[in-house]
Every structure is written in structure tokens, then in C-alpha cells.
Motif scaffolding. Structure first.
Motif, PDB file in Angstrom:
ATOM      1  N   THR A 246       0.871  -1.296  -0.039  1.00 33.09           N
ATOM      2  CA  THR A 246      -0.114   0.025   0.070  1.00 33.09           C
ATOM      3  C   THR A 246       0.796   1.337   0.060  1.00 33.09           C
ATOM      4  N   ILE A 247       1.932   1.184   0.665  1.00 36.43           N
ATOM      5  CA  ILE A 247       3.030   2.438   0.787  1.00 36.43           C
ATOM      6  C   ILE A 247       3.450   2.751  -0.345  1.00 36.43           C
ATOM      7  N   LEU A 248       3.967   1.583  -1.096  1.00 37.92           N
ATOM      8  CA  LEU A 248       4.635   1.937  -2.349  1.00 37.92           C
ATOM      9  C   LEU A 248       3.672   2.573  -3.449  1.00 37.92           C
ATOM     10  N   GLU A 249       2.310   2.415  -3.308  1.00 39.79           N
ATOM     11  CA  GLU A 249       1.440   2.879  -4.242  1.00 39.79           C
ATOM     12  C   GLU A 249       1.434   4.378  -4.192  1.00 39.79           C
ATOM     13  N   LYS A 250       1.600   4.860  -3.046  1.00 36.65           N
ATOM     14  CA  LYS A 250       1.667   6.227  -2.648  1.00 36.65           C
ATOM     15  C   LYS A 250       2.564   7.113  -2.546  1.00 36.65           C
ATOM     16  N   TYR A 251       3.866   6.589  -2.276  1.00 35.17           N
ATOM     17  CA  TYR A 251       4.893   7.413  -2.291  1.00 35.17           C
ATOM     18  C   TYR A 251       6.214   7.017  -3.242  1.00 35.17           C
ATOM     19  N   GLU A 252       7.048   7.913  -3.215  1.00 35.96           N
ATOM     20  CA  GLU A 252       8.032   7.954  -4.465  1.00 35.96           C
ATOM     21  C   GLU A 252       9.278   7.423  -3.896  1.00 35.96           C
ATOM     22  N   ILE A 253       9.731   7.595  -2.615  1.00 31.65           N
ATOM     23  CA  ILE A 253      10.797   7.207  -1.791  1.00 31.65           C
ATOM     24  C   ILE A 253      10.168   6.601  -0.517  1.00 31.65           C
ATOM     25  N   VAL A 254      10.765   5.462  -0.439  1.00 33.14           N
ATOM     26  CA  VAL A 254      10.435   4.538   0.975  1.00 33.14           C
ATOM     27  C   VAL A 254      11.656   4.075   1.625  1.00 33.14           C
ATOM     28  N   LEU A 255      11.761   4.587   2.834  1.00 34.84           N
ATOM     29  CA  LEU A 255      12.915   4.017   3.685  1.00 34.84           C
ATOM     30  C   LEU A 255      12.359   3.149   4.890  1.00 34.84           C
ATOM     31  N   LEU A 256      12.954   2.097   4.858  1.00 40.53           N
ATOM     32  CA  LEU A 256      12.623   1.082   6.028  1.00 40.53           C
ATOM     33  C   LEU A 256      13.742   0.985   6.970  1.00 40.53           C
ATOM     34  N   SER A 257      13.400   0.805   8.152  1.00 41.71           N
ATOM     35  CA  SER A 257      14.625   0.875   9.412  1.00 41.71           C
ATOM     36  C   SER A 257      14.468  -0.276   9.963  1.00 41.71           C
ATOM     37  N   GLY A 258      15.574  -0.997   9.987  1.00 43.29           N
ATOM     38  CA  GLY A 258      15.649  -2.576  10.242  1.00 43.29           C
ATOM     39  C   GLY A 258      15.012  -3.675   9.697  1.00 43.29           C
ATOM     40  N   GLY A 259      15.206  -4.924  10.105  1.00 40.64           N
ATOM     41  CA  GLY A 259      14.700  -6.096   9.066  1.00 40.64           C
ATOM     42  C   GLY A 259      15.609  -6.312   7.881  1.00 40.64           C
ATOM     43  N   VAL A 260      16.804  -5.747   7.784  1.00 39.92           N
ATOM     44  CA  VAL A 260      17.537  -5.972   6.451  1.00 39.92           C
ATOM     45  C   VAL A 260      18.859  -6.973   6.790  1.00 39.92           C
TER      46      VAL A 260
ATOM     47  N   GLY B 279      11.480   0.204  -7.280  1.00 39.14           N
ATOM     48  CA  GLY B 279       9.981  -0.361  -7.426  1.00 39.14           C
ATOM     49  C   GLY B 279       9.689  -0.554  -8.610  1.00 39.14           C
ATOM     50  N   PRO B 280       8.532  -1.089  -8.928  1.00 40.74           N
ATOM     51  CA  PRO B 280       7.729  -1.416 -10.045  1.00 40.74           C
ATOM     52  C   PRO B 280       7.674  -0.018 -11.075  1.00 40.74           C
ATOM     53  N   VAL B 281       7.451   1.041 -10.426  1.00 39.48           N
ATOM     54  CA  VAL B 281       7.266   2.208 -11.247  1.00 39.48           C
ATOM     55  C   VAL B 281       8.311   3.220 -10.783  1.00 39.48           C
ATOM     56  N   GLY B 282       9.560   2.830 -10.331  1.00 39.29           N
ATOM     57  CA  GLY B 282      10.570   3.720 -10.203  1.00 39.29           C
ATOM     58  C   GLY B 282      10.768   4.224  -8.881  1.00 39.29           C
ATOM     59  N   GLN B 283      10.005   3.804  -7.912  1.00 34.72           N
ATOM     60  CA  GLN B 283      10.455   4.120  -6.433  1.00 34.72           C
ATOM     61  C   GLN B 283      11.648   3.789  -6.143  1.00 34.72           C
ATOM     62  N   LEU B 284      12.130   4.668  -5.118  1.00 36.34           N
ATOM     63  CA  LEU B 284      13.506   4.218  -4.733  1.00 36.34           C
ATOM     64  C   LEU B 284      13.290   3.833  -3.293  1.00 36.34           C
ATOM     65  N   VAL B 285      13.642   2.534  -3.077  1.00 29.76           N
ATOM     66  CA  VAL B 285      13.664   2.084  -1.791  1.00 29.76           C
ATOM     67  C   VAL B 285      14.787   1.769  -0.928  1.00 29.76           C
ATOM     68  N   PHE B 286      15.037   2.213   0.110  1.00 28.43           N
ATOM     69  CA  PHE B 286      16.097   2.041   0.849  1.00 28.43           C
ATOM     70  C   PHE B 286      15.807   1.214   2.231  1.00 28.43           C
ATOM     71  N   GLY B 287      16.397   0.037   2.335  1.00 27.66           N
ATOM     72  CA  GLY B 287      16.481  -0.899   3.664  1.00 27.66           C
ATOM     73  C   GLY B 287      17.525  -0.241   4.655  1.00 27.66           C
ATOM     74  N   LEU B 288      17.388   0.701   5.729  1.00 28.03           N
ATOM     75  CA  LEU B 288      18.510   1.001   6.436  1.00 28.03           C
ATOM     76  C   LEU B 288      18.374  -0.042   7.509  1.00 28.03           C
ATOM     77  N   PRO B 289      19.733   0.023   8.034  1.00 23.97           N
ATOM     78  CA  PRO B 289      19.814  -0.870   9.307  1.00 23.97           C
ATOM     79  C   PRO B 289      19.139  -0.295  10.552  1.00 23.97           C
ATOM     80  N   GLY B 290      18.915  -1.329  11.276  1.00 23.42           N
ATOM     81  CA  GLY B 290      17.944  -1.043  12.527  1.00 23.42           C
ATOM     82  C   GLY B 290      18.718  -0.079  13.579  1.00 23.42           C
ATOM     83  N   ASN B 291      20.158  -0.574  13.469  1.00 26.47           N
ATOM     84  CA  ASN B 291      20.880   0.321  14.715  1.00 26.47           C
ATOM     85  C   ASN B 291      20.774   1.730  14.496  1.00 26.47           C
ATOM     86  N   PRO B 292      20.515   2.582  15.678  1.00 27.25           N
ATOM     87  CA  PRO B 292      20.444   3.849  15.475  1.00 27.25           C
ATOM     88  C   PRO B 292      21.462   4.784  14.671  1.00 27.25           C
TER      89      PRO B 292
END
Length: 433
Positions: free
Chosen positions: A236-250, A287-300
């Protein structure tokens, strides 16, 4: 695993086309112009009175006249007026249009007015067009006053308003989603977290870091470590945002679902893991329509360093239309002491700060892939005091409190001895003024 330079080059190759939009002037502060702006008329547009006083014909003064009958008064905003008699004067206020038939303004401080007559002080040194801001003396009609890629701050707002640009064309800031992940995270207003829980600091710190570099719209989300929930909500988030940053889980843990979920959502993995410390597990994809997706480490510390080095760099490129203004770049500092990579960048090294921008974060450097080097790049927090910059180590990548009061961090290249006097790069936590 890629190097820092290779990662920057890969990110640059994935950047989408620049988006532009017209935006109301009062909302344009901090954005970058997407067009050259020209003067729509001469500035000033008329011979502007620069001091309160009287306007006279210079030829009359040269004839020896020092006393002039006052024909009237002209104020700012009044339609053009004209002197009837060349041997008379008109009182004029600052900002008024110089009356026709006059060619000099004598300030009130040099004039005595009694019984409707103005007398100029003896031996006043007058000259043609004195105290007159002449038409077109600042800028001629059609001249470029602001170039494409200029950051809009207070002076630029004033200039745009003066030429009637009520809705300038700017590079549109990307919509950004920051997602924290992890079952151990609780809200920051939780007054009594359990011993096994921590308050989620990363999304707030990341949002603040991004917003300190420009008016980017940033929304915060949280997803627990449940793969099906993560799949649904990230979709759902990928459908609405052009840049997605995730913190943790990588990283490589059994509950680090982010890379798998992103792959299932057709987000193309560009790289996973960088030769750097901290922040080695960084993940990046498109992403499928050019979204930039960054999976950042969880450590602060890892999350903040990676966000500053890669996300802010990408945002700087996008929001400035490729001009890559210095606000997003690293600041040059010069090492006063020698750094030995063999010692793991431990200890404290002192660096002398200098004026200028770092050459290795220019647009050209961003789009090139550097040669692969063995070893790691080290990021170290930095303090600047009395023109001196010193960097230091922390108690691990989870030691967020050690960054408080720091001015940014320095990137120490791999397998390279930094000698005293050699330039290195400081990445500030905030936009330079």
C-alpha cells in the motif's frame, strides 16, 4: 558487497526523471527553481527618489539659484508629476517617481523651507541625478535574475515577488515514507516500556534529518515483524510514495523479512550490503514504477549515517534538478594528524576545517562507480570547535546518545592512510547556512 562509491553510482543510475510543479510563492521556501527567471521590466522601473527632500532642475542650480518656490509635493505611489517652472521645486518623498523637469534631489537636511520657498544650504556640492535611484540601474528588462537550480530562500522570495512570480516553477519534492520495523519497538509516549522493549527513535530521527535539508513531505509508519502484514502494508505504501525508507529487518536474522518481502513485491534489488562501518547491511532497490527503496539498518547510528550519506545525497540531486547544491554535499576538512587504517580508525584525530565543498560528492562523482577496494570505509562522528574538527569512536552502532552534540560525521576511506594536511569530508547533520 559494494563500495561506498559504487553504491552512490548505482543509486544515481536509478534516480527517476525530475518532476516540476508550479507552487504558490509563500510555499516555495527551501525549494529549487526549475526555470530561469527574468526581469519583467527595468529595476527600478522609474527614476526613484532615494531621499526625502526637494527635486529641482540642475540647470537652474548651476545658474546660481539657491531659493526655489515650492509648487507642491510628490509622494510614493503617486502618478507621474511634472515641474511647471524650471526655477521652482517640488517636495518629494523617498520612493516617489522623480518629477519630469527635475534632475536632482536635495535632501531636507540641506534645505530650509519658509513661506512656501525652499532655500538650499550654501556651498552644497550638487551633481546631476544625485539622490536618484535611476531607472534600470539594478537590472534591465529581460535580464536573468535567478538561474535554474537556485535554492529559494528569503532574498529569492523577495526577487520572485518583485517580478510577479506568484507561482514559480520548482522541482517537486518527493513524497517520502519512513517505516520502522520490529516487535520490540513501542511508541515514544509509552511511559513504562517493558525491559525487552525500546521506544522507536529511528523514524523520528530520520524524519528530522530529512526535513533539516528541505521541505520534504515525510510520513511515518510502523510494521511489526509479521511477513504477511509487512507484505500488505508495504504494498500500500509503495502505491502512494516515491521514496520509501525502512528501518530494520535487513540483516541476516530469521525475522529480517524486509528483503524477501520487497522481492515478492517486485522491488528490484540493486545492492545489499556495503563495505562500510557502521551500516554494512544497507539494502537498496527500485520499485515497479521507479520508487526508490532504502532498507536502512535498525541500529540507530547505522540508520542515521546511511540516511545522511545516501538518502540525503539522492534527495539533493532530485530536488535541485541535478544541480546538486552544496547544502547536500560534504564539507571539506583537512586532517591535521595522520590516520592509519590498520588501527581500525580508533582514537581521536584532529582536522582543520576549511571553506569549500567536497569534490568527491559532486554530480560527476555521484554518477561514477569507483574501483572496488578491499577493506571498509569508516564513518566517525565529528565535533567542530574553534575551527577545528575532531572525530571519535562510539560504543557500537546502537550508541545513539554518543551522537548528541556532534556536528556530523567524517568518511574515512578504506585501505588508505590519511596524512596530515590531506582533505577529508565532513557530512553535516544539518543544511549549511
Amino acid at each position: 558487497m559494494v563500495t561506498v562509491k559504487e553504491a552512490l553510482g548505482l543509486i544515481a543510475n536509478c534516480l527517476p526523471a525530475f518532476k516540476v510543479q508550479n507552487i504558490r510563492l509563500e510555499k516555495a521556501h527551501g525549494l529549487y527553481l526549475a526555470e530561469d527567471v527574468t526581469a519583467d521590466r527595468d529595476f527600478p522601473p522609474y527614476h526613484r527618489v532615494a531621499m526625502d527632500g526637494i527635486a529641482i532642475n540642475m540647470a537652474a542650480y548651476k545658474k546660481g539659484l539657491h531659493q526655489f518656490p515650492v509648487e507642491g509635493m510628490v509622494r510614493a505611489g503617486q502618478k507621474p508629476q511634472a515641474l511647471v517652472s524650471s526655477d521652482a521645486c517640488l517636495e518629494v518623498m523617498t520612493g516617489a517617481m522623480l518629477p519630469a523637469g527635475t534632475s536632482i534631489v536635495i535632501p531636507y537636511e540641506q534645505v530650509t523651507i519658509t513661506n512656501g520657498s525652499a532655500t538650499i544650504a550654501e556651498n552644497y556640492d550638487a551633481s546631476e541625478m544625485m539622490n536618484v535611484h535611476q531607472k534600470g540601474s539594478d537590472v534591465k528588462e529581460g535580464s536573468v535574475i535567478l538561474k535554474r537550480g537556485t535554492k529559494i530562500s528569503a532574498p529569492e522570495i523577495g526577487a520572485l515577488a518583485s517580478v510577479g512570480k506568484h507561482a514559480p516553477l520548482v522541482f517537486a519534492p518527493s513524497r517520502i515514507a519512513v517505516i520502522s520495523t520490529g516487535d520490540e519497538l513501542v511508541e515514544i509516549d509509552n511511559a513504562h516500556p517493558e525491559d525487552f522493549q525500546i521506544r522507536k527513535s529511528n523514524p523520528y530521527a530520520i524524519k528530522a534529518l530529512i526535513e533539516s535539508f528541505g521541505p520534504f513531505p515525510v510520513d511515518l509508519f510502523h510494521i511489526n515483524d509479521q511477513q504477511d502484514v509487512m507484505m500488505r502494508e508495504i504494498k500500500t505504501i509503495l502505491e502512494k510514495y516515491e521514496i520509501v525508507l525502512l528501518s530494520g529487518g535487513v540483516s541476516a536474522g530469521k525475522f529480517d523479512f524486509v528483503p524477501t518481502v520487497l522481492r515478492d513485491l517486485k522491488v528490484e534489488e540493486i545492492f545489499h550490503k556495503i563495505k562500510q562501518r557502521p551500516g554494512k547491511p544497507l539494502w537498496f532497490g527500485r520499485g515497479p514504477v521507479g520508487q526508490l527503496v532504502f532498507g536502512l539498518p535498525g541500529n540507530p547510528i547505522s540508520a542515521l549515517f546511511s540516511c545522511r550519506r545516501y538518502v540525503i545525497t539522492a534527495l539533493g540531486w532530485l530536488i535541485s534538478g541535478g544541480q546538486f547544491k552544496g547544502v547536500f554535499e560534504g564539507q571539506k576538512v583537512v586532517a591535521e594528524a595522520t590516520y592509519q587504517p590498520a588501527n581500525g580508525a580508533t582514537g581521536r584525530t584532529v582536522c582543520q576545517s576549511t571553506v569549500g565543498e567536497a569534490s568527491d560528492v559532486s554530480p560527476e562523482g555521484l554518477s561514477r562507480s569507483g574501483k572496488r577496494r578491499e577493506g571498509l570505509s569508516f564513518f566517525r562522528p565529528c565535533l567542530i570547535k574553534q575551527g577545528m574538527a575532531s572525530f571519535y569512536t562510539t560504543n557500537g552502532s546502537g550508541d545513539l546518545l554518543s551522537l548528541c552534540g556532534s556536528d556530523g560525521f567524517i568518511e574515512l576511506p578504506p585501505d588508505h592512510e590519511i596524512k596530515a594536511g590531506e582533505e577529508i569530508v565532513l557530512f553535516s547533520w544539518r543544511a549549511k547556512q
